[in-house]
Design an enzyme around this catalytic site. Structure first.
Site, PDB file in Angstrom:
ATOM      1  N   ASP A 102       3.600   8.034   0.179  1.00 51.40           N
ATOM      2  CA  ASP A 102       4.407   8.746   1.182  1.00 51.40           C
ATOM      3  C   ASP A 102       3.728  10.015   1.681  1.00 51.40           C
ATOM      4  O   ASP A 102       4.400  10.928   2.183  1.00 51.40           O
ATOM      5  CB  ASP A 102       5.793   9.072   0.605  1.00 51.40           C
ATOM      6  CG  ASP A 102       6.536   7.808   0.202  1.00 51.40           C
ATOM      7  OD1 ASP A 102       7.324   7.869  -0.761  1.00 51.40           O
ATOM      8  OD2 ASP A 102       6.296   6.762   0.814  1.00 51.40           O
TER       9      ASP A 102
HETATM   10  N1  LIG Z   1      -0.117   3.156  -1.472  1.00 49.40           N
HETATM   11  C1  LIG Z   1       1.111   3.201  -0.902  1.00 49.40           C
HETATM   12  N2  LIG Z   1       1.928   2.145  -1.028  1.00 49.40           N
HETATM   13  C2  LIG Z   1       3.165   2.188  -0.464  1.00 49.40           C
HETATM   14  C3  LIG Z   1       3.603   3.334   0.229  1.00 49.40           C
HETATM   15  C4  LIG Z   1       2.693   4.433   0.365  1.00 49.40           C
HETATM   16  O1  LIG Z   1       2.995   5.452   1.015  1.00 49.40           O
HETATM   17  N3  LIG Z   1       1.457   4.321  -0.214  1.00 49.40           N
HETATM   18  N4  LIG Z   1       4.903   3.394   0.725  1.00 49.40           N
HETATM   19  C5  LIG Z   1       5.819   2.460   0.051  1.00 49.40           C
HETATM   20  C6  LIG Z   1       7.235   2.413   0.489  1.00 49.40           C
HETATM   21  N5  LIG Z   1       7.992   3.364  -0.306  1.00 49.40           N
HETATM   22  C7  LIG Z   1       8.606   4.353   0.403  1.00 49.40           C
HETATM   23  O2  LIG Z   1       8.625   4.309   1.627  1.00 49.40           O
HETATM   24  C8  LIG Z   1       8.115   3.243  -1.708  1.00 49.40           C
HETATM   25  C9  LIG Z   1       8.173   1.981  -2.271  1.00 49.40           C
HETATM   26  C10 LIG Z   1       8.296   1.841  -3.660  1.00 49.40           C
HETATM   27  C11 LIG Z   1       8.349   2.948  -4.471  1.00 49.40           C
HETATM   28  C12 LIG Z   1       8.455   2.751  -5.941  1.00 49.40           C
HETATM   29  O3  LIG Z   1       8.321   3.689  -6.729  1.00 49.40           O
HETATM   30  N6  LIG Z   1       8.697   1.475  -6.304  1.00 49.40           N
HETATM   31  C13 LIG Z   1       8.820   0.974  -7.671  1.00 49.40           C
HETATM   32  C14 LIG Z   1       7.427   0.917  -8.268  1.00 49.40           C
HETATM   33  C15 LIG Z   1       6.734  -0.240  -7.556  1.00 49.40           C
HETATM   34  C16 LIG Z   1       5.260  -0.331  -7.910  1.00 49.40           C
HETATM   35  O4  LIG Z   1       4.852   0.220  -8.963  1.00 49.40           O
HETATM   36  O5  LIG Z   1       4.530  -0.929  -7.094  1.00 49.40           O
HETATM   37  C17 LIG Z   1       9.846   1.745  -8.393  1.00 49.40           C
HETATM   38  O6  LIG Z   1      10.932   1.758  -7.793  1.00 49.40           O
HETATM   39  O7  LIG Z   1       9.617   2.249  -9.483  1.00 49.40           O
HETATM   40  C18 LIG Z   1       8.287   4.202  -3.920  1.00 49.40           C
HETATM   41  C19 LIG Z   1       8.192   4.358  -2.523  1.00 49.40           C
HETATM   42  C20 LIG Z   1       5.249   1.068   0.122  1.00 49.40           C
HETATM   43  N7  LIG Z   1       3.978   1.105  -0.561  1.00 49.40           N
END
Ligand SMILES: Nc1nc2c(c(=O)[nH]1)N[C@@H](CN(C=O)c1ccc(C(=O)N[C@@H](CCC(=O)O)C(=O)O)cc1)CN2
Length: 286
Positions: A230
């Site tokens: 983000d």
């Molecule tokens: N490298 C990036 N990947 C993603 C981004 C980014 O900015 N850089 N944006 C996200 C979308 N997102 C917010 O908009 C977001 C999605 C998921 C999570 C998160 O913490 N998800 C899981 C963990 C998932 C994982 O480890 O892959 C959780 O809920 O713990 C936070 C923000 C899309 N990808």
């Protein structure tokens, strides 16, 4: 006018170290190639020392002739530049998890020809939205992701980007974090919609965070994706007023409309070559 002399409407974008004579050189080159400029915007950023320009120009010159001429100008001013055709539909891969509102919005805007994108496929880490992709006649690729399968999942994604000749990947509430390597390899070509007014409430569950904080405004942010969650260059943001009476679920519902319109603007401007990267920021020629 016969086909041989039919004019093409081009989009030319460029960025380079700021210095005198850039606009003169570009406009002169275009004039020498029968170009009629229909739109021209430019910005010199004092913070970065970079100059940015976006021109729409009608010309009967061939792509090869314009490319050769622009290459000479670019070498003189150390330019990074692109040349495209006005209205060309950008090959787009949409990635989703379970929330449908942004996917549906993009597919409708494509179908109504109000957005110059060609959605060549939908990738989902869950199957929840497969029926929507199928309804719109789009191939759905189920690519599940776990901590143990993330590398394999990203290899599949890379294959799709190559095989489908994808120009831009849109994370339409895709809720898996992409690896630093993939973000570097696709730098400036992955657009995300984050459901908060960044830099407030990064990460997971921003509406819960916002409700706990008692905010009076919620928002959405569309940004290019980098390895820093983000933190990527912001393309567009929008907000909506809320008050103490709203539950978290209320905020989620109000936020969906903000997210959809914010992502739609960002994708449109990217597809129209209106967004140029200026380090960690963007220049948007709206
Ligand atoms: N490298 C990036 N990947 C993603 C981004 C980014 O900015 N850089 N944006 C996200 C979308 N997102 C917010 O908009 C977001 C999605 C998921 C999570 C998160 O913490 N998800 C899981 C963990 C998932 C994982 O480890 O892959 C959780 O809920 O713990 C936070 C923000 C899309 N990808």
């Amino acid at each position: 006018m016969n086909d041989e002399t039919a004019a093409t409407h081009w989009i030319l974008t460029m960025s380079c170290p700021d210095q005198p004579g850039i606009v003169h050189a570009v406009a002169g080159m275009l004039a020498e190639h029968g170009g009629n400029i229909t739109e021209s915007q430019q910005f010199g950023d004092p913070a970065s020392g970079l100059f940015f320009m976006r021109v729409q120009v009608e010309s009967t010159a061939s792509r090869d002739d314009l490319t050769a001429a622009m290459t000479q100008v670019a070498e003189r001013f150390e330019m990074t530049w692109t040349l495209d055709v006005v209205g060309r539909r950008i090959r787009t891969l949409v990635m989703v998890s379970k929330a449908a509102h942004c996917l549906v919005d993009l597919l409708y805007r494509e179908r109504s020809q109000r957005m110059p994108i060609e959605v060549v496929g939908v990738v989902g880490n869950h199957r929840d939205l497969e029926d929507i992709a199928t309804f719109y006649g789009k191939p759905f690729h189920h690519v599940p992701v776990t901590k143990d399968t993330k590398a394999e999942a990203e290899a599949t994604l890379r294959g799709l980007v190559t095989d489908l000749d994808v120009e831009v990947v849109v994370l339409a509430r895709y809720m898996q974090i992409l690896s630093d390597e993939l973000c570097r390899d696709l730098s400036g070509r992955i657009i995300n919609i984050h459901h908060s007014f960044l830099p407030s409430f990064k990460g997971a569950g921003p509406y819960r965070q916002a409700h706990d904080r008692g905010v009076k405004i919620i928002g959405a942010t569309s940004h290019y994706v980098t390895g820093d969650l983000d933190e990527g260059p912001i393309i567009e943001q929008d907000v909506e007023r809320v008050d103490h009476s709203r539950t978290v679920e209320d905020l989620v519902g109000i936020g969906e409309d903000v997210e959809r319109r914010t992502l739609a603007r960002a994708v449109r401007w990217h597809a129209e070559r209106r967004v140029l990267l200026d380090g960690r920021r963007t220049v948007v020629f709206r």
